[in-house]
Design an enzyme around this catalytic site. Structure first.
Site, PDB file in Angstrom:
ATOM      1  CB  CYS A 342      -0.916  -0.024   1.215  1.00  0.00           C
ATOM      2  SG  CYS A 342      -1.814  -1.568   1.312  1.00  0.00           S
ATOM      3  CE1 TYR A 371      24.822  -4.453  -0.731  1.00  0.00           C
ATOM      4  CE2 TYR A 371      25.316  -4.389  -3.083  1.00  0.00           C
ATOM      5  CZ  TYR A 371      25.736  -4.344  -1.762  1.00  0.00           C
ATOM      6  OH  TYR A 371      27.069  -4.193  -1.489  1.00  0.00           O
TER       7      TYR A 371
HETATM    8  N1  LLP Z   1      33.000  -2.741   1.563  1.00  0.00           N
HETATM    9  C1  LLP Z   1      32.323  -1.810   2.271  1.00  0.00           C
HETATM   10  C2  LLP Z   1      32.962  -1.173   3.416  1.00  0.00           C
HETATM   11  C3  LLP Z   1      31.011  -1.463   1.875  1.00  0.00           C
HETATM   12  O1  LLP Z   1      30.351  -0.546   2.577  1.00  0.00           O
HETATM   13  C4  LLP Z   1      30.411  -2.085   0.751  1.00  0.00           C
HETATM   14  C5  LLP Z   1      29.059  -1.749   0.337  1.00  0.00           C
HETATM   15  C6  LLP Z   1      31.161  -3.068   0.065  1.00  0.00           C
HETATM   16  C7  LLP Z   1      32.457  -3.351   0.494  1.00  0.00           C
HETATM   17  C8  LLP Z   1      30.626  -3.807  -1.122  1.00  0.00           C
HETATM   18  O2  LLP Z   1      30.353  -2.950  -2.175  1.00  0.00           O
HETATM   19  P1  LLP Z   1      29.946  -3.528  -3.621  1.00  0.00           P
HETATM   20  O3  LLP Z   1      31.130  -4.263  -4.171  1.00  0.00           O
HETATM   21  O4  LLP Z   1      28.781  -4.421  -3.434  1.00  0.00           O
HETATM   22  O5  LLP Z   1      29.606  -2.312  -4.399  1.00  0.00           O
HETATM   23  N2  LLP Z   1      22.209  -1.330  -1.067  1.00  0.00           N
HETATM   24  C9  LLP Z   1      22.907  -0.641  -2.137  1.00  0.00           C
HETATM   25  C10 LLP Z   1      24.399  -0.866  -2.067  1.00  0.00           C
HETATM   26  C11 LLP Z   1      25.012  -0.445  -0.759  1.00  0.00           C
HETATM   27  C12 LLP Z   1      26.476  -0.715  -0.689  1.00  0.00           C
HETATM   28  C13 LLP Z   1      26.989  -0.515   0.688  1.00  0.00           C
HETATM   29  N3  LLP Z   1      28.364  -0.837   0.897  1.00  0.00           N
HETATM   30  C14 LLP Z   1      22.330  -1.079  -3.469  1.00  0.00           C
HETATM   31  O6  LLP Z   1      21.393  -1.878  -3.471  1.00  0.00           O
HETATM   32  O7  LLP Z   1      22.758  -0.605  -4.507  1.00  0.00           O
END
Ligand code: LLP
Length: 412
Positions: A342, A371
Site C-alpha cells: 500500500c 542487495y
Molecule cells: N566494503 C564496504 C565497506 C562497503 O560498505 C560495501 C558496500 C562493500 C564493500 C561492497 O560494495 P559492492 O562491491 O557491493 O559495491 N544497497 C545498495 C548498495 C550499498 C552498498 C553498501 N556498501 C544497493 O542496493 O545498490
C-alpha cells in the site's frame, strides 16, 4: 556465457526451468546460479594474481549461508559489518584469518566477538571506535589489528545513497584526523595499526575514481612511513559496478590489471571487498502476475513481489531488467510492474515493453542477486521469499519460504 538463458522459449537457470521452480517452490522466488557465482568469484580473484591479495566477499550483498559456503569453498575471505555477519561467515566455514570487519558503528559486544574469533583486521572509522576496540581488547588480553578507513574525498559518480568517499559522507576519517589517529593508535597498548582502508562507493562504472583514491592512499602511506608507522595491508573496499541496463563497467580483469599495475612493487598485502560484482548478476527474482489492470493512462502488471522483496527500485530508482519467463507471441505492452504493498513507491519497474501477460504468468526480475534478499523485510506482514540455488541439474533450497508462524515467532 550466461547461466540464465532461454531454451525452447523457456527461461532456465543452468539446466533447470524457472517455470518448474516457481511451480514447485512458489513465488516470489529468488533463484541463484551456482556456476555464475563461481565464475564471478574466479574472474575477480584471478584478476589480481601476481599481487599478494585476498578477496573478501562483502557479505551484505547476499548473505545466504549456502551462498557464503559456496564462496568459502572457493577460498573467499569475507568482509563483514555486524556480529550477525560474523556469525554467518564463521558458520559458512570461512577461516577467521580471512575476515575483515568494516562498518561505522561497531558495538562493544561485536568487537569482543570478532576478537574472540581472532579475525584478520578491524577497519576503524572513528577515533572513538579505536579507543573502544583498545579497551575491549585490553579486557580480553588481546591485541587488535586495525586499519583506519580513510575518506579520500573522491567522487565515485554513482547514486548519492551509495557514494561513501566524499567529504560530506559519514564514513571514514579525513587524512589530517587519520594521521593523528595512527599516532595515537601506535601508543595504545592493545591495538596495532597495520593497514589502511577505503571504500568510496558502490556501483562504480569507471576505474578512475579507484585509481584516484589509491594514489591518495599510497601517498598517505608514505607520510605514515616518515612517522615510523609501517603499513603492510591496504584494503580498497568494494564498489565495482555491474550491468543492470546499459552500463558498461570495466571487466574485473581490466579493473584488477589497472590496480595491480599501480600497486606493483609497493610490498603491500591487498584486500578487496567485492559484493555486487560477485552476486548481482548471479540471481533473479521470479514473480507471478496476480492481476492485470488497465487505467485510462496506464497498463499495470500487479505482481506478487513487492518493495519488501526487492527495495532497490523504490529506494534508489534503480533499473532492473524484466522479462517474461515463458516467451509468447502476443503484442508488446508498455507496463508498470507493481507490487501489492500500500504505497505508490511500491514498484519494480515503470514503462517497460513486455509481451502482453495474463494473470498467473511469470516474470523474471534480473540482477537481483545482490542487495535483493538481504534488504528484504516483512513490511505489510508479507512472508519473505524463498531462495533457491541451482547448480547444474541440482536444486538447493537455500532458504525456505517463511510461514505465518515465523512471522509471529518473536512476538508475544
Ligand atoms: N566494503 C564496504 C565497506 C562497503 O560498505 C560495501 C558496500 C562493500 C564493500 C561492497 O560494495 P559492492 O562491491 O557491493 O559495491 N544497497 C545498495 C548498495 C550499498 C552498498 C553498501 N556498501 C544497493 O542496493 O545498490
Amino acid at each position: 556465457m550466461h547461466h540464465f538463458e532461454f531454451k525452447n522459449n523457456e527461461l532456465h537457470a543452468e539446466n533447470i526451468s524457472i517455470a518448474e521452480l516457481a511451480n514447485e517452490y512458489g513465488t516470489p522466488l529468488y533463484v541463484y546460479s551456482a556456476a555464475t557465482l563461481r565464475r564471478h568469484f574466479k574472474a575477480f580473484d584471478s584478476a589480481f594474481t601476481g599481487l599478494d591479495h585476498m578477496t573478501c566477499y562483502s557479505v551484505k550483498a547476499n548473505s545466504n549461508l549456502s551462498v557464503l559456503r559456496l564462496l568459502a569453498e572457493m577460498g573467499a575471505g569475507m568482509d563483514i559489518v555486524s556480529g550477525g555477519e560474523l556469525f554467518r561467515a564463521l558458520k559458512a566455514g570461512v577461516s577467521s584469518s580471512k575476515i575483515v570487519f568494516s562498518g561505522v558503528g561497531k558495538k562493544a559486544y561485536e568487537i569482543a566477538e570478532a576478537l574472540k574469533a581472532d579475525i584478520l583486521m578491524f577497519n576503524v572509522e572513528s577515533v572513538g571506535e579505536m579507543h573502544r576496540i583498545n579497551e575491549v581488547a585490553m579486557s580480553m588480553n588481546k591485541t587488535a589489528r586495525i586499519s583506519f578507513r580513510i575518506n579520500p574525498d573522491v567522487d565515485p559518480k554513482t547514486h548519492p545513497y551509495i557514494s561513501t568517499g566524499m567529504k560530506k559522507n559519514k564514513f571514514g576519517l579525513d587524512m589530517v584526523t587519520a594521521k593523528e589517529a595512527y599516532q595515537t593508535a601506535k601508543k595504545l597498548s592493545n591495538v596495532n595499526p597495520v593497514g589502511i582502508d577505503c571504500h568510496i562507493g558502490s556501483q562504480l562504472t569507471t576505474i578512475e575514481p579507484f585509481l584516484e583514491a589509491l594514489d591518495k592512499l599510497l601517498a598517505f602511506r608514505e607520510e605514515l612511513g616518515l612517522l615510523g608507522i609501517e603499513i603492510e595491508h591496504l584494503d580498497l573496499g568494494g564498489g565495482l559496478g555491474i550491468t543492470y541496463d546499459e552500463e558498461q563497467p570495466p571487466h574485473p580483469k581490466e579493473f584488477g590489471e589497472a590496480l595491480s599495475k599501480a600497486l606493483e612493487g609497493k610490498n603491500l598485502k591487498v584486500i578487496l571487498e567485492p559484493g555486487r560484482v560477485i552476486a548481482g548478476n548471479a540471481g533473479i527474482l521470479v514473480t507471478e502476475v496476480i492481476y492485470t489492470k488497465k487505467t485510462p493512462t496506464k497498463d499495470f502488471l500487479i505482481v506478487d513481489a513487492a518493495m519488501n522483496d526487492l527495495v532497490r527500485p523504490s529506494l534508489y530508482q534503480s533499473y532492473h531488467n524484466i522479462s517474461e519467463v515463458v516467451k509468447n507471441d502476443r503484442p508488446v505492452v508498455d507496463y508498470d510492474v507493481v507490487g501489492p504493498i500500500c504505497e505508490s513507491g511500491d514498484f519494480l519497474a515503470k514503462d517497460r515493453e513486455i509481451p502482453e501477460l495474463m494473470q498467473g504468468e511469470l516474470l523474471a526480475v534480473y540482477s537481483a542477486g545482490a542487495y535483493g534478499f538481504t534488504m528484504s523485510s516483512n513490511y505489510n506482514s508479507r512472508l519473505r521469499a524463498a531462495e533457491i540455488i541451482v547448480d547444474g541439474d541440482d536444486v538447493i533450497v537455500a532458504r525456505r519460504r517463511e510461514t505465518y508462524e515465523d512471522l509471529l515467532n518473536l512476538e508475544s
